[in-house]
Design a protein around this motif. Structure first.
Motif, PDB file in Angstrom:
ATOM      1  N   CYS A 218      25.971  51.938   3.162  1.00  0.00           N
ATOM      2  CA  CYS A 218      24.600  51.779   3.611  1.00  0.00           C
ATOM      3  C   CYS A 218      24.562  51.671   5.136  1.00  0.00           C
ATOM      4  CB  CYS A 218      23.979  50.550   2.961  1.00  0.00           C
ATOM      5  SG  CYS A 218      24.591  48.977   3.601  1.00  0.00           S
ATOM      6  N   THR A 219      23.373  51.787   5.673  1.00  0.00           N
ATOM      7  CA  THR A 219      23.223  51.755   7.130  1.00  0.00           C
ATOM      8  C   THR A 219      23.459  50.355   7.698  1.00  0.00           C
ATOM      9  OG1 THR A 219      20.833  51.439   6.873  1.00  0.00           O
ATOM     10  CG2 THR A 219      21.625  53.697   7.155  1.00  0.00           C
ATOM     11  N   LEU A 220      23.639  49.354   6.838  1.00  0.00           N
ATOM     12  CA  LEU A 220      23.961  48.010   7.310  1.00  0.00           C
ATOM     13  C   LEU A 220      25.450  47.818   7.566  1.00  0.00           C
ATOM     14  CD1 LEU A 220      21.719  45.561   5.238  1.00  0.00           C
ATOM     15  CD2 LEU A 220      21.241  46.724   7.386  1.00  0.00           C
ATOM     16  N   PHE A 221      26.262  48.822   7.304  1.00  0.00           N
ATOM     17  CA  PHE A 221      27.707  48.686   7.468  1.00  0.00           C
ATOM     18  C   PHE A 221      28.085  48.139   8.846  1.00  0.00           C
ATOM     19  CE2 PHE A 221      31.942  50.945   8.114  1.00  0.00           C
ATOM     20  CZ  PHE A 221      32.669  49.979   7.437  1.00  0.00           C
ATOM     21  N   PRO A 222      27.505  48.638   9.950  1.00  0.00           N
ATOM     22  CA  PRO A 222      27.829  48.050  11.262  1.00  0.00           C
ATOM     23  C   PRO A 222      27.424  46.580  11.359  1.00  0.00           C
ATOM     24  CG  PRO A 222      26.842  50.213  11.525  1.00  0.00           C
ATOM     25  CD  PRO A 222      26.663  49.835  10.090  1.00  0.00           C
ATOM     26  N   LEU A 223      26.247  46.232  10.816  1.00  0.00           N
ATOM     27  CA  LEU A 223      25.801  44.846  10.864  1.00  0.00           C
ATOM     28  C   LEU A 223      26.680  43.938  10.001  1.00  0.00           C
ATOM     29  CD1 LEU A 223      21.917  45.239  10.772  1.00  0.00           C
ATOM     30  CD2 LEU A 223      23.244  44.122  12.569  1.00  0.00           C
ATOM     31  N   LEU A 224      27.209  44.470   8.919  1.00  0.00           N
ATOM     32  CA  LEU A 224      28.124  43.689   8.086  1.00  0.00           C
ATOM     33  C   LEU A 224      29.389  43.348   8.877  1.00  0.00           C
ATOM     34  CD1 LEU A 224      27.785  45.672   4.734  1.00  0.00           C
ATOM     35  CD2 LEU A 224      26.693  43.508   5.322  1.00  0.00           C
ATOM     36  N   ASN A 225      29.863  44.316   9.653  1.00  0.00           N
ATOM     37  CA  ASN A 225      31.019  44.049  10.512  1.00  0.00           C
ATOM     38  C   ASN A 225      30.661  43.047  11.609  1.00  0.00           C
ATOM     39  OD1 ASN A 225      33.646  45.709  10.070  1.00  0.00           O
ATOM     40  ND2 ASN A 225      31.985  47.104   9.525  1.00  0.00           N
ATOM     41  N   TYR A 226      29.465  43.171  12.178  1.00  0.00           N
ATOM     42  CA  TYR A 226      29.028  42.219  13.194  1.00  0.00           C
ATOM     43  C   TYR A 226      29.020  40.802  12.622  1.00  0.00           C
ATOM     44  CZ  TYR A 226      25.789  39.493  16.025  1.00  0.00           C
ATOM     45  OH  TYR A 226      25.224  38.495  16.774  1.00  0.00           O
ATOM     46  N   TYR A 227      28.476  40.640  11.418  1.00  0.00           N
ATOM     47  CA  TYR A 227      28.419  39.318  10.784  1.00  0.00           C
ATOM     48  C   TYR A 227      29.823  38.749  10.597  1.00  0.00           C
ATOM     49  CZ  TYR A 227      27.382  35.713   7.291  1.00  0.00           C
ATOM     50  OH  TYR A 227      27.276  34.519   6.620  1.00  0.00           O
ATOM     51  N   SER A 228      30.741  39.581  10.095  1.00  0.00           N
ATOM     52  CA  SER A 228      32.104  39.107   9.849  1.00  0.00           C
ATOM     53  C   SER A 228      32.822  38.760  11.146  1.00  0.00           C
ATOM     54  CB  SER A 228      32.893  40.179   9.083  1.00  0.00           C
ATOM     55  OG  SER A 228      32.329  40.409   7.813  1.00  0.00           O
ATOM     56  N   PHE A 229      32.663  39.601  12.173  1.00  0.00           N
ATOM     57  CA  PHE A 229      33.308  39.322  13.460  1.00  0.00           C
ATOM     58  C   PHE A 229      32.714  38.081  14.116  1.00  0.00           C
ATOM     59  CE2 PHE A 229      34.559  43.986  13.725  1.00  0.00           C
ATOM     60  CZ  PHE A 229      35.908  43.727  13.613  1.00  0.00           C
ATOM     61  N   LYS A 230      31.395  37.987  14.126  1.00  0.00           N
ATOM     62  CA  LYS A 230      30.714  36.884  14.808  1.00  0.00           C
ATOM     63  C   LYS A 230      31.065  35.537  14.175  1.00  0.00           C
ATOM     64  CE  LYS A 230      26.032  35.120  15.726  1.00  0.00           C
ATOM     65  NZ  LYS A 230      25.958  34.067  14.696  1.00  0.00           N
ATOM     66  N   ASN A 231      31.060  35.476  12.857  1.00  0.00           N
ATOM     67  CA  ASN A 231      31.236  34.191  12.172  1.00  0.00           C
ATOM     68  C   ASN A 231      32.670  33.879  11.775  1.00  0.00           C
ATOM     69  OD1 ASN A 231      28.412  33.271  12.012  1.00  0.00           O
ATOM     70  ND2 ASN A 231      28.129  35.073  10.731  1.00  0.00           N
ATOM     71  N   TRP A 232      33.476  34.925  11.515  1.00  0.00           N
ATOM     72  CA  TRP A 232      34.802  34.690  10.959  1.00  0.00           C
ATOM     73  C   TRP A 232      35.932  35.391  11.697  1.00  0.00           C
ATOM     74  CZ3 TRP A 232      34.336  30.773   7.821  1.00  0.00           C
ATOM     75  CH2 TRP A 232      33.131  30.575   7.140  1.00  0.00           C
ATOM     76  N   GLY A 233      35.589  36.167  12.732  1.00  0.00           N
ATOM     77  CA  GLY A 233      36.619  36.807  13.542  1.00  0.00           C
ATOM     78  C   GLY A 233      37.382  37.907  12.846  1.00  0.00           C
TER      79      GLY A 233
ATOM     80  N   GLY B 149      43.953  36.218   8.992  1.00  0.00           N
ATOM     81  CA  GLY B 149      43.991  35.174  10.004  1.00  0.00           C
ATOM     82  C   GLY B 149      43.846  33.789   9.401  1.00  0.00           C
ATOM     83  N   GLU B 150      44.329  32.790  10.111  1.00  0.00           N
ATOM     84  CA  GLU B 150      44.282  31.414   9.606  1.00  0.00           C
ATOM     85  C   GLU B 150      42.858  30.878   9.517  1.00  0.00           C
ATOM     86  OE1 GLU B 150      46.339  28.768  12.199  1.00  0.00           O
ATOM     87  OE2 GLU B 150      45.523  29.663  14.024  1.00  0.00           O
ATOM     88  N   GLU B 151      41.900  31.533  10.189  1.00  0.00           N
ATOM     89  CA  GLU B 151      40.508  31.092  10.109  1.00  0.00           C
ATOM     90  C   GLU B 151      39.709  31.865   9.069  1.00  0.00           C
ATOM     91  OE1 GLU B 151      38.739  31.231  13.938  1.00  0.00           O
ATOM     92  OE2 GLU B 151      39.994  29.661  14.788  1.00  0.00           O
ATOM     93  N   HIS B 152      40.380  32.761   8.339  1.00  0.00           N
ATOM     94  CA  HIS B 152      39.666  33.525   7.315  1.00  0.00           C
ATOM     95  C   HIS B 152      39.175  32.570   6.230  1.00  0.00           C
ATOM     96  CE1 HIS B 152      38.870  37.562   5.562  1.00  0.00           C
ATOM     97  NE2 HIS B 152      38.718  36.828   4.479  1.00  0.00           N
TER      98      HIS B 152
ATOM     99  N   PRO C  72      36.126  25.509   6.953  1.00  0.00           N
ATOM    100  CA  PRO C  72      36.812  26.781   6.738  1.00  0.00           C
ATOM    101  C   PRO C  72      36.079  27.779   5.871  1.00  0.00           C
ATOM    102  CG  PRO C  72      37.739  25.118   5.307  1.00  0.00           C
ATOM    103  CD  PRO C  72      36.754  24.415   6.177  1.00  0.00           C
ATOM    104  N   GLY C  73      35.034  27.388   5.140  1.00  0.00           N
ATOM    105  CA  GLY C  73      34.316  28.336   4.322  1.00  0.00           C
ATOM    106  C   GLY C  73      34.995  28.592   2.989  1.00  0.00           C
ATOM    107  N   LYS C  74      34.336  29.445   2.180  1.00  0.00           N
ATOM    108  CA  LYS C  74      34.839  29.790   0.863  1.00  0.00           C
ATOM    109  C   LYS C  74      35.199  31.269   0.805  1.00  0.00           C
ATOM    110  CE  LYS C  74      31.908  26.314  -1.385  1.00  0.00           C
ATOM    111  NZ  LYS C  74      30.807  26.093  -2.362  1.00  0.00           N
ATOM    112  N   TYR C  75      36.065  31.590  -0.143  1.00  0.00           N
ATOM    113  CA  TYR C  75      36.509  32.978  -0.328  1.00  0.00           C
ATOM    114  C   TYR C  75      35.302  33.903  -0.444  1.00  0.00           C
ATOM    115  CZ  TYR C  75      39.270  36.810  -2.347  1.00  0.00           C
ATOM    116  OH  TYR C  75      39.875  38.009  -2.590  1.00  0.00           O
ATOM    117  N   LEU C  76      35.301  34.991   0.305  1.00  0.00           N
ATOM    118  CA  LEU C  76      34.269  36.025   0.377  1.00  0.00           C
ATOM    119  C   LEU C  76      33.071  35.635   1.242  1.00  0.00           C
ATOM    120  CD1 LEU C  76      34.087  37.616  -3.204  1.00  0.00           C
ATOM    121  CD2 LEU C  76      35.322  38.423  -1.207  1.00  0.00           C
ATOM    122  N   ASP C  77      33.118  34.475   1.929  1.00  0.00           N
ATOM    123  CA  ASP C  77      32.003  34.126   2.802  1.00  0.00           C
ATOM    124  C   ASP C  77      31.796  35.160   3.908  1.00  0.00           C
ATOM    125  OD1 ASP C  77      31.225  31.891   1.477  1.00  0.00           O
ATOM    126  OD2 ASP C  77      31.945  30.436   2.954  1.00  0.00           O
ATOM    127  N   GLU C  78      32.868  35.829   4.317  1.00  0.00           N
ATOM    128  CA  GLU C  78      32.723  36.834   5.372  1.00  0.00           C
ATOM    129  C   GLU C  78      31.944  38.054   4.890  1.00  0.00           C
ATOM    130  OE1 GLU C  78      36.060  38.632   3.135  1.00  0.00           O
ATOM    131  OE2 GLU C  78      35.266  36.649   3.489  1.00  0.00           O
TER     132      GLU C  78
END
Length: 377
Positions: A263-278, A10-13, A141-147
């Protein structure tokens, strides 16, 4: 939101720019210069390691970072049973480790004649993860790998624990089994890893987490600092996650799937990426796969730990996952419908029925894990 016409980023990545024709900067290799410089240094360190003789200062030639995942299990077996290196197998006991990764570690301890060391520091790593997740919404726009900041921070934390362990015991090399694509964006210079952590978390928190010991690494002589080696750099052109898993299972060293050993944080990692970077957590992996397929229609191999099926509709999968993850975080929607949707998504990503249900359950328990860590959703 516009998507890259080649890889669907996405253009906001973060760190990605789309041109007038809808092609992203990664597809145009705008990042190639920085990546090539890091790859050249990493390759040189690997070549130095393979030529090095026995460590004159201790009983071990390298500290091997062992997580229980397929890549590190595969290489640990190679190091111990095929190469002539004296190996100390080092595992940082992450408090949110998947039960399946822990099972694989037990299998390795039973079947691989290595020296195994277990390290832990639950309070510090939880403190760091709270800091990452509870930060204000990052600037774009952030930096590469910020998500992937939470995952990168967690990995860097236990890499630094390993650096300190090797530094204290005068072990000259640290083997880290990143997959070939991850290698391009990871640092082999331990001193630079330390500096990067200070930049991310500041002097006060860094010294608190590591009790001031990292300063010793910063100001040590070059030959006193262990170097980080990426074993998979030698097989970057023939890296095949399916073959690796098949070989390990044939030897009785692996009893799960790559999705299950997260790890058990896998869902939270997705939440972080969706919430902040879509975007979903593995969007860069999926986009790399689509980019490779677009350039070579016969492409049938992944350079990432997670292999995406050719027929998978990544855009649709991402949108469905985003809706479910945000609903779980907000306590809206029907949990049974969430489970059905997640199982279908992970089945489309080639997980077994059992594996898909295992991962789906971890997503349904996301709020419990967040509460345990003090993470605000």
């Amino acid at each position: 939101m516009r998507l890259c016409t080649v890889c669907a980023l996405g253009e906001e990545h973060p760190g990605v720019v789309l041109d007038d024709e809808g092609v992203c900067s990664l597809c145009k290799l705008d990042h190639a210069g920085d990546l090539l410089r890091n790859f050249t240094y990493t390759n040189a360190v690997y070549e130095e390691f393979t030529r090095s003789g026995p460590n004159p200062n201790g009983d071990y030639d390298c500290l091997f970072m062992y997580s229980g995942g397929k890549d590190s299990t595969y290489m640990l077996d190679k190091f111990v049973n095929e190469h002539g290196k004296r190996v100390l197998s080092y595992t940082f006991d992450v408090p949110f480790e998947s039960v399946h990764a822990a099972q694989n570690i037990r299998l390795a301890r039973e079947r691989i004649p290595a020296t195994f060391v277990l390290d832990s520091d639950d309070d510090s790593i939880k403190r760091m993860m709270r800091e990452v997740f509870n930060r204000p919404t990052p600037k774009k726009p952030g930096k590469y790998l910020d998500e992937k900041l939470p995952c990168v921070s967690c990995r860097t934390f236990f890499v630094l624990r390993a650096v300190l362990y090797a530094f204290r015991h005068r072990i000259p090399y640290i083997a880290l089994c990143a997959d070939p694509q991850q290698i391009l964006t990871m640092e082999s210079d331990a001193r630079e890893v330390v500096r990067g952590f200070y930049r991310t978390f500041g002097v006060h928190l860094t010294d608190e987490l590591f009790k001031g010991e990292l300063e010793q690494v910063l100001f040590a002589e070059d030959d006193e600092i262990p170097k980080i080696v990426f074993p998979f750099i030698a097989m970057r052109y023939e890296y095949d996650p399916d073959r690796i898993v098949a070989e390990l299972k044939a030897k009785g060293l692996y009893d799960s799937s790559p999705l299950e050993t997260h790890c058990t944080l896998f869902p939270l990692l997705n939440y972080y990426s969706f919430k902040n970077w879509g975007c979903m957590f593995y969007k860069l992996n999926a986009s790399s796969h689509q980019r490779s397929v677009a350039r070579n229609k016969d492409f049938d191999r992944s350079t990432f730990s997670i292999k995406f099926p050719r027929a998978a509709n990544i855009v649709d999968i991402e949108e469905r996952m985003k809706r479910v993850v945000l609903e779980i975080a907000e306590r809206t929607g029907d949990p049974q419908e969430h489970e059905r949707e997640l199982v279908d998504i992970f089945r489309q990503l080639d997980a077994t029925e059992e594996g898909a249900r295992f991962v789906a359950q971890s997503f349904l328990g996301m709020r419990t894990v967040a509460a345990d860590l003090g993470i605000r959703l």
